[in-house]
Design a protein around this motif. Structure first.
Motif, short mmCIF file in Angstrom:
data_model
loop_
_atom_site.label_atom_id
_atom_site.label_comp_id
_atom_site.label_asym_id
_atom_site.label_seq_id
_atom_site.Cartn_x
_atom_site.Cartn_y
_atom_site.Cartn_z
N ARG A 1 0.86 -1.21 -0.12
CA ARG A 1 0.00 -0.16 0.05
C ARG A 1 0.80 1.34 -0.06
NH1 ARG A 1 -5.40 -0.67 1.27
NH2 ARG A 1 -6.04 -2.59 1.96
N LEU A 2 0.26 2.40 -0.62
CA LEU A 2 1.07 3.72 -0.48
C LEU A 2 -0.12 4.51 0.16
CD1 LEU A 2 3.39 5.33 -1.38
CD2 LEU A 2 2.41 5.97 -3.40
N GLY A 3 0.09 4.37 1.49
CA GLY A 3 -1.00 5.22 2.35
C GLY A 3 -2.22 4.42 2.14
N PRO A 4 -3.40 4.97 1.69
CA PRO A 4 -4.53 4.17 1.81
C PRO A 4 -4.71 3.27 0.64
CG PRO A 4 -5.00 6.62 1.41
CD PRO A 4 -3.78 6.55 1.80
N TRP A 5 -3.75 3.68 -0.53
CA TRP A 5 -4.08 3.17 -1.71
C TRP A 5 -3.35 1.87 -2.02
CZ3 TRP A 5 -2.71 8.36 -1.17
CH2 TRP A 5 -3.51 9.48 -1.29
N ARG A 6 -4.04 0.69 -2.49
CA ARG A 6 -3.49 -0.32 -2.98
C ARG A 6 -2.64 -0.40 -4.33
NH1 ARG A 6 -2.92 -5.24 -0.73
NH2 ARG A 6 -4.45 -4.78 0.78
N TRP A 7 -1.46 -0.66 -4.26
CA TRP A 7 -0.77 -0.34 -5.61
C TRP A 7 -1.27 -1.56 -6.71
CZ3 TRP A 7 1.52 3.65 -7.55
CH2 TRP A 7 2.27 3.45 -8.62
N PHE A 8 -1.31 -2.53 -6.08
CA PHE A 8 -1.65 -3.77 -7.01
C PHE A 8 -3.06 -4.08 -7.16
CE2 PHE A 8 2.70 -4.86 -5.90
CZ PHE A 8 3.33 -4.92 -7.22
N PRO A 9 -3.39 -4.71 -8.25
CA PRO A 9 -4.89 -4.98 -8.48
C PRO A 9 -5.18 -6.34 -7.62
CG PRO A 9 -3.59 -5.10 -10.59
CD PRO A 9 -2.57 -4.92 -9.44
N ALA A 10 -6.33 -6.50 -7.28
CA ALA A 10 -6.66 -7.54 -6.26
C ALA A 10 -6.45 -8.94 -6.84
CB ALA A 10 -8.33 -7.46 -6.07
N ALA A 11 -6.14 -9.30 -8.05
CA ALA A 11 -5.74 -10.58 -8.45
C ALA A 11 -4.86 -11.29 -7.71
CB ALA A 11 -5.15 -10.51 -9.87
N PRO A 12 -4.86 -12.85 -7.37
CA PRO A 12 -4.04 -13.48 -6.47
C PRO A 12 -2.58 -13.35 -6.85
CG PRO A 12 -5.40 -14.91 -7.88
CD PRO A 12 -5.95 -13.57 -8.06
N ARG A 13 -1.85 -13.23 -5.88
CA ARG A 13 -0.52 -13.33 -6.16
C ARG A 13 0.10 -14.47 -5.22
NH1 ARG A 13 2.22 -9.22 -8.52
NH2 ARG A 13 3.85 -9.60 -7.02
N GLY A 14 1.31 -15.00 -5.54
CA GLY A 14 2.10 -15.93 -4.73
C GLY A 14 3.04 -16.61 -5.67
N GLU A 15 3.46 -17.73 -5.12
CA GLU A 15 4.65 -18.61 -5.48
C GLU A 15 4.21 -19.19 -7.07
OE1 GLU A 15 6.85 -20.88 -3.11
OE2 GLU A 15 7.03 -19.34 -1.67
N ASP A 16 2.69 -19.81 -7.23
CA ASP A 16 2.43 -20.33 -8.21
C ASP A 16 2.32 -19.32 -9.47
OD1 ASP A 16 2.10 -22.57 -6.87
OD2 ASP A 16 0.02 -22.61 -7.07
N THR A 17 1.79 -18.08 -9.07
CA THR A 17 1.68 -17.04 -10.02
C THR A 17 3.14 -16.52 -10.49
OG1 THR A 17 -0.11 -16.26 -8.92
CG2 THR A 17 0.85 -14.75 -10.70
N MET A 18 4.07 -16.38 -9.54
CA MET A 18 5.37 -16.31 -9.74
C MET A 18 5.99 -17.08 -11.06
SD MET A 18 8.67 -16.19 -7.28
CE MET A 18 10.13 -15.52 -7.49
N ALA A 19 5.79 -18.40 -10.75
CA ALA A 19 6.23 -19.44 -11.54
C ALA A 19 5.51 -19.49 -13.04
CB ALA A 19 6.04 -20.91 -11.18
N ALA A 20 4.37 -18.97 -13.09
CA ALA A 20 3.66 -18.84 -14.30
C ALA A 20 4.30 -17.51 -15.06
CB ALA A 20 2.35 -18.64 -14.39
N TRP A 21 4.63 -16.70 -14.26
CA TRP A 21 5.22 -15.55 -14.78
C TRP A 21 6.42 -15.87 -15.35
CZ3 TRP A 21 9.54 -12.33 -14.81
CH2 TRP A 21 9.45 -11.09 -15.24
N TYR A 22 7.27 -16.54 -14.79
CA TYR A 22 8.49 -16.77 -15.49
C TYR A 22 8.20 -17.59 -16.57
CZ TYR A 22 11.97 -15.38 -11.95
OH TYR A 22 12.75 -14.45 -11.02
N ALA A 23 7.60 -18.76 -16.55
CA ALA A 23 7.27 -19.64 -17.65
C ALA A 23 7.13 -18.69 -19.07
CB ALA A 23 6.41 -20.64 -17.35
N ALA A 24 6.24 -17.56 -18.76
CA ALA A 24 5.82 -16.74 -19.70
C ALA A 24 7.02 -15.73 -20.24
CB ALA A 24 4.59 -16.04 -19.54
N ALA A 25 7.44 -15.31 -19.35
CA ALA A 25 8.35 -14.11 -19.68
C ALA A 25 9.84 -14.63 -20.08
CB ALA A 25 8.75 -13.21 -18.42
#
Length: 422
Positions: free
Chosen positions: A274-298
């Protein structure tokens, strides 16, 4: 051109207090992981403040540690990409008082580094993200003309002669065949059409290349789509496409330079900061599975782009940030707490799923295609693309972006790898 895959290592992440015995133990763990990953290189911070805490006074233990690290890297067949950075307080004081004296201190230090290890560094990077006017948020040194606004120092311009002087000093000190790299940060100010201004990474790099000339051999981008450009997706590499187009253009200051990626990665933090009251990221789930999928695509996307670069420059590097999760909070909370979660290895030593993705890619093994879904990027990104399209039609931001649809639980027990086929 096949890239050299490498992983980032900062001695402060290996052991924050740099106690010799613990540092050696962590170093051994790092080398074992790098060997298991099958990478060909490591990007190592060469820490000026640790090596020369007082002007002209070397820290013998620090120099001995680097000597041992480089010897072990060579024995394991790992090329070392050296990052010359982290100016000590005395050097920062010189910069504020006398840029000429600051350059003299830099020249003396890089001369000592070159004499000691000049033949052991495959690439030498000068400074870190020299266009990053937000570096002070995480305590990193900035090299800008500053203006005081109340209690704040605001960057208002670039001291080009000093910045170019850093590169010329390194070019003069190191062997002629050593590639010298600059690494602009490409994900700054996406909402604004700052074309023609040093605030935009592209004109900044264009001018630096023009003024430094032969003192720069490689442009090595730092880019973090989805982490520092939330929601833009692992395939958002328009910065690399722009650099490639200029590299292929005769007469451009990019022509004949090598292109690389000095830093890419995805933070597996389960919740967006968060930056003050604002959340910087969208509400989509994040975690180690998502990280792995990001690496596999990028990673295949980036390797494919770099393979198509014009000849003449050094072979490209793709450096993953970072091997280990931070052993202590980097930012202490807020926006910068996410810096703690870029590692491929958790603090407890367990491997994240993305570790297996990189290992498979370096070995040429097949990986499961990640699940991607077309969704709209955040408003600030879409507005930035529209504004750039008006101001500079030749380089609008990508309007159609992809984001990961993979779920992302950060709870991965032990050494379990949910992407077992990676």
């Amino acid at each position: 051109m096949r890239p050299t895959w490498s992983v980032n290592l900062n001695p402060a992440r290996l052991c924050p207090d740099r106690e010799p015995e613990r540092l050696r133990a962590r170093q051994a763990e790092a080398f074992d992981a790098l060997e298991e990953l099958g990478v060909g290189g490591v990007r190592l911070d060469v820490d000026w403040a640790w090596l020369e805490p007082a002007r002209g006074q070397a820290d013998a233990a620090a120099w001995a540690w680097y000597e041992g690290f480089l010897a072990e890297a060579a024995s394991r067949g790992l090329a070392v990409y050296g990052l010359l950075y982290h100016p000590p307080p005395w050097a920062r004081g010189l910069w504020e008082a006398s840029p000429v004296a600051f350059l003299a201190g830099w020249e003396a230090w890089v001369g000592r580094v070159a004499r000691a290890w000049g033949g052991g560094l495959a690439v030498v990077q000068v400074w870190n993200e020299p266009n990053n006017y937000m570096a002070a948020l995480k305590g990193d040194a900035m090299l800008f003309d500053m203006r005081r606004v109340g209690r704040l120092g605001v960057p208002v311009g670039v001291p080009w002669e000093v910045l170019v002087g850093l590169f010329r000093a390194v070019r003069a000190a190191f062997p002629p065949g050593t590639p010298i790299a600059c690494n602009p940060l490409a994900n700054l100010l996406p909402p604004l059409p700052s074309v023609g201004c040093w605030l935009d990474w592209l004109p900044f790099t264009e001018r630096l290349l023009r003024e430094a000339g032969d003192a720069i051999d490689v442009v090595a981008l730092d880019h973090y789509p989805d982490t520092w450009h939330p929601g833009t997706g692992p395939l958002e590499w328009s910065c690399l496409e722009e650099a490639l187009a200029r590299q292929r253009t005769p007469g451009s200051p990019w022509h004949g330079k090598g292109l690389a990626v000095a830093e890419l990665g995805y933070a597996s933090a389960p919740a967006g900061p968060r930056l003050g009251p604002w959340r910087w990221f969208p509400a989509a789930p994040r975690g180690e599975d998502t990280m792995a999928a990001w690496y596999a695509a990028a990673l295949p996307q980036v390797a494919g782009l770099l393979a198509g670069q014009a000849g003449g420059g050094p072979a490209p590097w793709i450096n993953v940030y970072e091997l280990f999760d931070a052993p202590r909070p980097v930012g202490g909370g807020g926006l910068l707490a996410i810096e703690d979660h870029f590692g491929l290895v958790r603090r407890d030593g367990g491997r994240k799923a993305a570790y297996g993705v990189l290992r498979a890619i370096t070995r040429g093994e097949p990986i499961a295609p990640p699940s991607l879904a077309r969704v709209r990027a955040p408003r600030y990104w879409r507005w930035g693309g529209w504004l750039r399209g008006l101001v500079a039609p030749d380089r609008p931001l990508a309007r159609d972006t992809w984001v990961l649809a993979a779920g992302g639980s950060s709870e991965v027990p032990g050494d379990a790898e949910p992407y077992a086929n990676f």
